[in-house]
Design a protein around this motif. Structure first.
Motif, PDB file in Angstrom:
ATOM      1  N   SER A  10     -51.897 -20.073  12.625  1.00  0.00           N
ATOM      2  CA  SER A  10     -50.651 -20.804  12.840  1.00  0.00           C
ATOM      3  C   SER A  10     -49.459 -19.863  12.675  1.00  0.00           C
ATOM      4  CB  SER A  10     -50.556 -21.969  11.858  1.00  0.00           C
ATOM      5  OG  SER A  10     -49.317 -22.601  11.980  1.00  0.00           O
ATOM      6  N   SER A  11     -49.520 -19.011  11.660  1.00  0.00           N
ATOM      7  CA  SER A  11     -48.448 -18.036  11.441  1.00  0.00           C
ATOM      8  C   SER A  11     -48.344 -17.089  12.622  1.00  0.00           C
ATOM      9  CB  SER A  11     -48.696 -17.230  10.167  1.00  0.00           C
ATOM     10  OG  SER A  11     -48.612 -18.061   9.046  1.00  0.00           O
ATOM     11  N   TRP A  12     -49.491 -16.689  13.182  1.00  0.00           N
ATOM     12  CA  TRP A  12     -49.496 -15.788  14.334  1.00  0.00           C
ATOM     13  C   TRP A  12     -48.829 -16.465  15.531  1.00  0.00           C
ATOM     14  CZ3 TRP A  12     -49.361 -11.156  15.969  1.00  0.00           C
ATOM     15  CH2 TRP A  12     -49.605 -10.875  17.307  1.00  0.00           C
ATOM     16  N   GLU A  13     -49.115 -17.757  15.734  1.00  0.00           N
ATOM     17  CA  GLU A  13     -48.502 -18.484  16.846  1.00  0.00           C
ATOM     18  C   GLU A  13     -46.987 -18.559  16.659  1.00  0.00           C
ATOM     19  OE1 GLU A  13     -50.594 -22.184  17.089  1.00  0.00           O
ATOM     20  OE2 GLU A  13     -52.457 -21.184  17.602  1.00  0.00           O
ATOM     21  N   GLU A  14     -46.539 -18.793  15.430  1.00  0.00           N
ATOM     22  CA  GLU A  14     -45.106 -18.822  15.157  1.00  0.00           C
ATOM     23  C   GLU A  14     -44.489 -17.446  15.404  1.00  0.00           C
ATOM     24  OE1 GLU A  14     -44.493 -20.294  11.197  1.00  0.00           O
ATOM     25  OE2 GLU A  14     -45.674 -22.088  11.606  1.00  0.00           O
ATOM     26  N   MET A  15     -45.176 -16.382  14.960  1.00  0.00           N
ATOM     27  CA  MET A  15     -44.692 -15.016  15.158  1.00  0.00           C
ATOM     28  C   MET A  15     -44.604 -14.713  16.652  1.00  0.00           C
ATOM     29  SD  MET A  15     -44.021 -11.899  13.727  1.00  0.00           S
ATOM     30  CE  MET A  15     -44.910 -11.780  12.223  1.00  0.00           C
ATOM     31  N   SER A  16     -45.609 -15.135  17.428  1.00  0.00           N
ATOM     32  CA  SER A  16     -45.609 -14.886  18.870  1.00  0.00           C
ATOM     33  C   SER A  16     -44.422 -15.568  19.525  1.00  0.00           C
ATOM     34  CB  SER A  16     -46.903 -15.402  19.506  1.00  0.00           C
ATOM     35  OG  SER A  16     -47.993 -14.679  19.015  1.00  0.00           O
ATOM     36  N   ALA A  17     -44.114 -16.781  19.092  1.00  0.00           N
ATOM     37  CA  ALA A  17     -42.964 -17.508  19.646  1.00  0.00           C
ATOM     38  C   ALA A  17     -41.667 -16.763  19.345  1.00  0.00           C
ATOM     39  CB  ALA A  17     -42.921 -18.920  19.091  1.00  0.00           C
ATOM     40  N   TYR A  48     -48.737  -2.488  19.947  1.00  0.00           N
ATOM     41  CA  TYR A  48     -49.501  -3.075  18.849  1.00  0.00           C
ATOM     42  C   TYR A  48     -48.617  -3.724  17.793  1.00  0.00           C
ATOM     43  CZ  TYR A  48     -53.023   0.083  20.753  1.00  0.00           C
ATOM     44  OH  TYR A  48     -53.874   0.749  21.585  1.00  0.00           O
ATOM     45  N   LEU A  49     -49.217  -4.677  17.096  1.00  0.00           N
ATOM     46  CA  LEU A  49     -48.604  -5.308  15.936  1.00  0.00           C
ATOM     47  C   LEU A  49     -49.583  -5.162  14.779  1.00  0.00           C
ATOM     48  CD1 LEU A  49     -46.389  -7.198  14.671  1.00  0.00           C
ATOM     49  CD2 LEU A  49     -47.921  -9.086  15.266  1.00  0.00           C
ATOM     50  N   ALA A  50     -49.129  -4.553  13.689  1.00  0.00           N
ATOM     51  CA  ALA A  50     -49.955  -4.419  12.491  1.00  0.00           C
ATOM     52  C   ALA A  50     -49.421  -5.368  11.435  1.00  0.00           C
ATOM     53  CB  ALA A  50     -49.922  -2.982  11.973  1.00  0.00           C
ATOM     54  N   ARG A  56     -55.941  -6.352   3.431  1.00  0.00           N
ATOM     55  CA  ARG A  56     -56.518  -6.295   4.775  1.00  0.00           C
ATOM     56  C   ARG A  56     -55.426  -6.027   5.805  1.00  0.00           C
ATOM     57  NH1 ARG A  56     -61.250  -8.599   7.118  1.00  0.00           N
ATOM     58  NH2 ARG A  56     -60.960  -9.128   9.298  1.00  0.00           N
ATOM     59  N   LEU A  57     -55.638  -5.007   6.646  1.00  0.00           N
ATOM     60  CA  LEU A  57     -54.712  -4.666   7.708  1.00  0.00           C
ATOM     61  C   LEU A  57     -55.334  -5.074   9.039  1.00  0.00           C
ATOM     62  CD1 LEU A  57     -52.048  -3.140   8.525  1.00  0.00           C
ATOM     63  CD2 LEU A  57     -53.545  -1.193   8.978  1.00  0.00           C
ATOM     64  N   THR A  58     -54.600  -5.827   9.833  1.00  0.00           N
ATOM     65  CA  THR A  58     -55.066  -6.258  11.147  1.00  0.00           C
ATOM     66  C   THR A  58     -54.137  -5.681  12.196  1.00  0.00           C
ATOM     67  OG1 THR A  58     -55.891  -8.327  10.224  1.00  0.00           O
ATOM     68  CG2 THR A  58     -55.583  -8.255  12.601  1.00  0.00           C
ATOM     69  N   VAL A  59     -54.730  -5.072  13.231  1.00  0.00           N
ATOM     70  CA  VAL A  59     -53.958  -4.530  14.342  1.00  0.00           C
ATOM     71  C   VAL A  59     -54.275  -5.378  15.569  1.00  0.00           C
ATOM     72  CG1 VAL A  59     -53.548  -2.527  15.826  1.00  0.00           C
ATOM     73  CG2 VAL A  59     -54.000  -2.199  13.384  1.00  0.00           C
ATOM     74  N   THR A  64     -51.948  -9.177  24.699  1.00  0.00           N
ATOM     75  CA  THR A  64     -53.038 -10.161  24.758  1.00  0.00           C
ATOM     76  C   THR A  64     -53.173 -10.966  23.473  1.00  0.00           C
ATOM     77  OG1 THR A  64     -54.694  -8.618  23.922  1.00  0.00           O
ATOM     78  CG2 THR A  64     -54.333  -8.672  26.328  1.00  0.00           C
ATOM     79  N   GLN A  65     -52.555 -10.502  22.393  1.00  0.00           N
ATOM     80  CA  GLN A  65     -52.648 -11.090  21.059  1.00  0.00           C
ATOM     81  C   GLN A  65     -54.061 -10.996  20.472  1.00  0.00           C
ATOM     82  OE1 GLN A  65     -50.930 -15.014  21.005  1.00  0.00           O
ATOM     83  NE2 GLN A  65     -49.036 -14.304  21.909  1.00  0.00           N
ATOM     84  N   GLU A  66     -54.943 -10.221  21.088  1.00  0.00           N
ATOM     85  CA  GLU A  66     -56.305 -10.050  20.582  1.00  0.00           C
ATOM     86  C   GLU A  66     -56.331  -8.996  19.484  1.00  0.00           C
ATOM     87  OE1 GLU A  66     -59.289  -9.502  23.542  1.00  0.00           O
ATOM     88  OE2 GLU A  66     -58.477 -11.092  24.803  1.00  0.00           O
ATOM     89  N   VAL A  67     -57.257  -9.187  18.541  1.00  0.00           N
ATOM     90  CA  VAL A  67     -57.432  -8.224  17.457  1.00  0.00           C
ATOM     91  C   VAL A  67     -58.052  -6.954  18.026  1.00  0.00           C
ATOM     92  CG1 VAL A  67     -58.651  -7.753  15.304  1.00  0.00           C
ATOM     93  CG2 VAL A  67     -57.628 -10.008  15.689  1.00  0.00           C
TER      94      VAL A  67
END
Length: 128
Positions: A10-17, A48-50, A56-59, A64-67
């Motif tokens: 949900s946070s990722w969707e808000e960040m994408s918006a 990229y977005l880290a 835990r670090l996610t890139v 595409t918003q894919e990991v």
């Protein structure tokens, strides 16, 4: 801070918006600071977005918003910074007086920079 994967999604969707508003403007609520430490960082290439959540670090690929990859740090990450060429990402783990560096396209490559008793309170990349 999100406490579950569904809240993180949900946070990722808000960040994408925020990153891609419908009218193409930059949203002033964007939680990315260019002037201070952050656990979120967009690579200089804009590809990229880290994001750091605890240790835990996610890139992710911004388009595409894919990991792309995940990395595990030794403790909670306080800062995330990208190398000028967007190939390396560093995590400041100042509680342990160290910085961990990871290669986005070579997940097996890792580096730890420690200053022992002198400690580390800040880290940054310099251009070649």
């Amino acid at each position: 801070a999100p406490s579950s994967w569904s809240e993180l999604e949900s946070s990722w969707e808000e960040m994408s918006a925020l990153l891609e508003p419908s009218d193409g403007s930059v949203d002033p609520r964007l939680p990315i600071s260019c002037s201070g430490p952050s656990r979120v960082g967009i690579s200089p290439s804009g590809r990229y977005l880290a994001t750091a959540q605890a240790a835990r670090l996610t890139v992710r690929d911004l388009e595409t918003q894919e990991v792309v990859t995940h990395f595990s740090c030794v403790d909670a990450v306080e800062t995330v910074t990208w190398s000028p060429d967007s190939e390396l990402v560093s995590c400041g783990v100042y509680k342990r007086s160290l910085v961990q560096v990871f290669a986005v396209h070579q997940p097996e490559w890792r580096c730890k920079i420690s200053e022992g008793v002198a400690g580390i309170v800040h880290s940054l990349w310099t251009p070649d």
